[in-house]
Motif scaffolding. Structure first.
Motif, PDB file in Angstrom:
ATOM      1  N   ARG A  54       0.837  -1.201   0.000  1.00 40.72           N
ATOM      2  CA  ARG A  54       0.000   0.000   0.000  1.00 40.72           C
ATOM      3  C   ARG A  54       0.876   1.256   0.000  1.00 40.72           C
ATOM      4  NH1 ARG A  54      -4.977  -0.984   4.214  1.00 40.72           N
ATOM      5  NH2 ARG A  54      -5.127   1.277   3.881  1.00 40.72           N
ATOM      6  N   GLU A  55       0.264   2.376  -0.376  1.00 38.87           N
ATOM      7  CA  GLU A  55       0.990   3.645  -0.357  1.00 38.87           C
ATOM      8  C   GLU A  55       0.672   4.474   0.886  1.00 38.87           C
ATOM      9  OE1 GLU A  55       0.390   5.773  -3.968  1.00 38.87           O
ATOM     10  OE2 GLU A  55       1.578   4.350  -5.170  1.00 38.87           O
ATOM     11  N   ASP A  56      -0.378   4.084   1.626  1.00 32.62           N
ATOM     12  CA  ASP A  56      -0.824   4.875   2.767  1.00 32.62           C
ATOM     13  C   ASP A  56      -0.466   4.232   4.106  1.00 32.62           C
ATOM     14  OD1 ASP A  56      -2.515   2.693   2.567  1.00 32.62           O
ATOM     15  OD2 ASP A  56      -4.360   3.841   2.967  1.00 32.62           O
ATOM     16  N   SER A  57       0.521   3.352   4.104  1.00 33.67           N
ATOM     17  CA  SER A  57       0.940   2.638   5.311  1.00 33.67           C
ATOM     18  C   SER A  57       2.326   3.100   5.734  1.00 33.67           C
ATOM     19  CB  SER A  57       0.973   1.127   5.027  1.00 33.67           C
ATOM     20  OG  SER A  57       1.808   0.442   5.932  1.00 33.67           O
ATOM     21  N   GLN A  58       2.592   3.041   7.036  1.00 38.20           N
ATOM     22  CA  GLN A  58       3.932   3.395   7.505  1.00 38.20           C
ATOM     23  C   GLN A  58       4.982   2.430   6.949  1.00 38.20           C
ATOM     24  OE1 GLN A  58       2.095   2.085  11.402  1.00 38.20           O
ATOM     25  NE2 GLN A  58       4.196   2.355  12.068  1.00 38.20           N
ATOM     26  N   VAL A  75      18.675  -7.256   0.068  1.00 38.83           N
ATOM     27  CA  VAL A  75      19.414  -7.821   1.206  1.00 38.83           C
ATOM     28  C   VAL A  75      19.285  -6.968   2.461  1.00 38.83           C
ATOM     29  CG1 VAL A  75      21.058  -8.925  -0.351  1.00 38.83           C
ATOM     30  CG2 VAL A  75      21.595  -6.666   0.608  1.00 38.83           C
ATOM     31  N   GLY A  76      18.724  -5.766   2.325  1.00 39.05           N
ATOM     32  CA  GLY A  76      18.561  -4.906   3.491  1.00 39.05           C
ATOM     33  C   GLY A  76      17.529  -3.836   3.223  1.00 39.05           C
ATOM     34  N   ILE A  77      16.961  -3.306   4.311  1.00 42.69           N
ATOM     35  CA  ILE A  77      15.939  -2.260   4.176  1.00 42.69           C
ATOM     36  C   ILE A  77      16.067  -1.236   5.290  1.00 42.69           C
ATOM     37  CG2 ILE A  77      14.197  -3.587   2.912  1.00 42.69           C
ATOM     38  CD1 ILE A  77      13.147  -3.302   6.291  1.00 42.69           C
ATOM     39  N   ALA A  78      15.620  -0.023   4.991  1.00 46.52           N
ATOM     40  CA  ALA A  78      15.425   1.010   6.010  1.00 46.52           C
ATOM     41  C   ALA A  78      14.067   1.636   5.726  1.00 46.52           C
ATOM     42  CB  ALA A  78      16.518   2.070   5.943  1.00 46.52           C
ATOM     43  N   VAL A  79      13.150   1.492   6.682  1.00 44.73           N
ATOM     44  CA  VAL A  79      11.810   2.052   6.544  1.00 44.73           C
ATOM     45  C   VAL A  79      11.746   3.328   7.377  1.00 44.73           C
ATOM     46  CG1 VAL A  79       9.334   1.686   6.880  1.00 44.73           C
ATOM     47  CG2 VAL A  79      10.812  -0.243   6.240  1.00 44.73           C
ATOM     48  N   THR A  80      11.489   4.450   6.720  1.00 43.44           N
ATOM     49  CA  THR A  80      11.452   5.739   7.415  1.00 43.44           C
ATOM     50  C   THR A  80      10.238   6.544   6.972  1.00 43.44           C
ATOM     51  OG1 THR A  80      12.796   6.827   5.717  1.00 43.44           O
ATOM     52  CG2 THR A  80      13.975   5.874   7.598  1.00 43.44           C
ATOM     53  N   TYR A  81       9.767   7.403   7.870  1.00 40.64           N
ATOM     54  CA  TYR A  81       8.673   8.299   7.517  1.00 40.64           C
ATOM     55  C   TYR A  81       8.680   9.498   8.453  1.00 40.64           C
ATOM     56  CZ  TYR A  81       6.619   5.300  11.150  1.00 40.64           C
ATOM     57  OH  TYR A  81       6.409   4.579  12.289  1.00 40.64           O
ATOM     58  N   HIS A  87       0.190   9.008  13.073  1.00 40.20           N
ATOM     59  CA  HIS A  87      -1.189   8.569  13.280  1.00 40.20           C
ATOM     60  C   HIS A  87      -1.903   8.297  11.972  1.00 40.20           C
ATOM     61  CE1 HIS A  87      -1.401  10.421  17.599  1.00 40.20           C
ATOM     62  NE2 HIS A  87      -0.532   9.425  17.490  1.00 40.20           N
ATOM     63  N   THR A  88      -1.680   9.144  10.987  1.00 35.39           N
ATOM     64  CA  THR A  88      -2.304   8.930   9.676  1.00 35.39           C
ATOM     65  C   THR A  88      -1.816   7.635   9.043  1.00 35.39           C
ATOM     66  OG1 THR A  88      -2.516  11.310   9.314  1.00 35.39           O
ATOM     67  CG2 THR A  88      -2.611   9.899   7.372  1.00 35.39           C
ATOM     68  N   LEU A  89      -0.512   7.417   9.068  1.00 37.92           N
ATOM     69  CA  LEU A  89       0.058   6.220   8.446  1.00 37.92           C
ATOM     70  C   LEU A  89      -0.282   4.953   9.223  1.00 37.92           C
ATOM     71  CD1 LEU A  89       3.586   7.620   7.513  1.00 37.92           C
ATOM     72  CD2 LEU A  89       1.721   7.081   5.928  1.00 37.92           C
TER      73      LEU A  89
END
Length: 226
Positions: A54-58, A75-81, A87-89
């Motif tokens: 999805r595009e609206d998820s954290q 092989v690796g990830i960094a999830v940032t927002y 709260h919205t995400l």
């Protein structure tokens, strides 16, 4: 032997790989807290894969930087927002979890706030650790914060996970304040674009080695939370 790894923006087709790495960062024990009795880690991974797509998820692919090999393997990830959008995400996770597991997680503690790009999930596949990939993902995340005009990268680390804290300290993070999330005592760490402590943070007496590689065998996680 070090591979030729490049950092790129996540794509919808990366959803399965990203979701597996997020679960690695969270640990199965933490995941079990959210899916509860009568469900499995496989059920939770399906949930996470939907959220990544999805595009609206954290956890969206749009919020994810991927470290990929020449063959295309993530092989690796960094999830940032942006912490101001927490709260919205988070609504996407709350809605999906209620539908899948019958559990309402809308009352979760906040792990971030406005004024920082929040590093929610950082993970590198075990077979690819010890090559500085996590450090590169952190550096790319700090650059993203600058591009977004935020300038500060923040995260939470469990007080019971000093090894992860040492990793972040070597990358330039500094202690800002204590926090609490999901029944755990946490430290809120921050990094500014210059690698100096963010304004108002309390410096700890720890050494920093800019650009140092992460020791082999480290799980690249700050016990990431929702």
């Amino acid at each position: 032997m070090h591979e030729n790894i490049h950092i790129r923006q996540g794509k919808p087709t990366d959803a399965a790989a990203i979701s597996r790495l997020i679960i690695q960062a969270m640990t199965e024990e933490c995941c079990a807290h959210f899916y509860g009795p009568g469900h499995t880690i496989g059920d939770f991974q399906q949930l996470m894969e939907r959220l990544v797509a999805r595009e609206d998820s954290q956890y969206s692919y749009a919020n994810t930087l991927c470290a990929a090999s020449e063959t295309g393997l993530v092989v690796g990830i960094a999830v940032t927002y942006d912490g101001a959008r927490l709260h919205t995400l988070r609504n996407a996770f709350v809605s999906e979890a209620l539908k899948a597991f019958g559990t309402d997680h809308s009352g979760m503690d906040d792990e971030t706030q406005g004024g920082e790009l929040y590093l929610d999930s950082l993970a590198v596949l075990p077979g690819h650790q010890g090559q500085g990939i996590a450090t590169r993902l952190i550096q790319a995340s700090a650059a993203k914060a600058l591009r977004l005009g935020i300038g500060t990268l923040g995260l939470l680390v469990d007080k019971g996970n000093p090894r992860a804290e040492r990793l972040y300290t070597r990358c330039g993070f500094r202690y800002a304040n204590d926090s609490r999330w999901g029944g755990h005592e946490m430290k809120h760490l921050v990094l500014t674009a210059s690698g100096q402590p963010a304004a108002g943070s309390k410096q700890e007496e720890t050494a920093r080695t800019p650009g140092s590689q992460v020791p082999r065998g480290t799980t690249f996680s700050h016990e990431n939370h929702f």
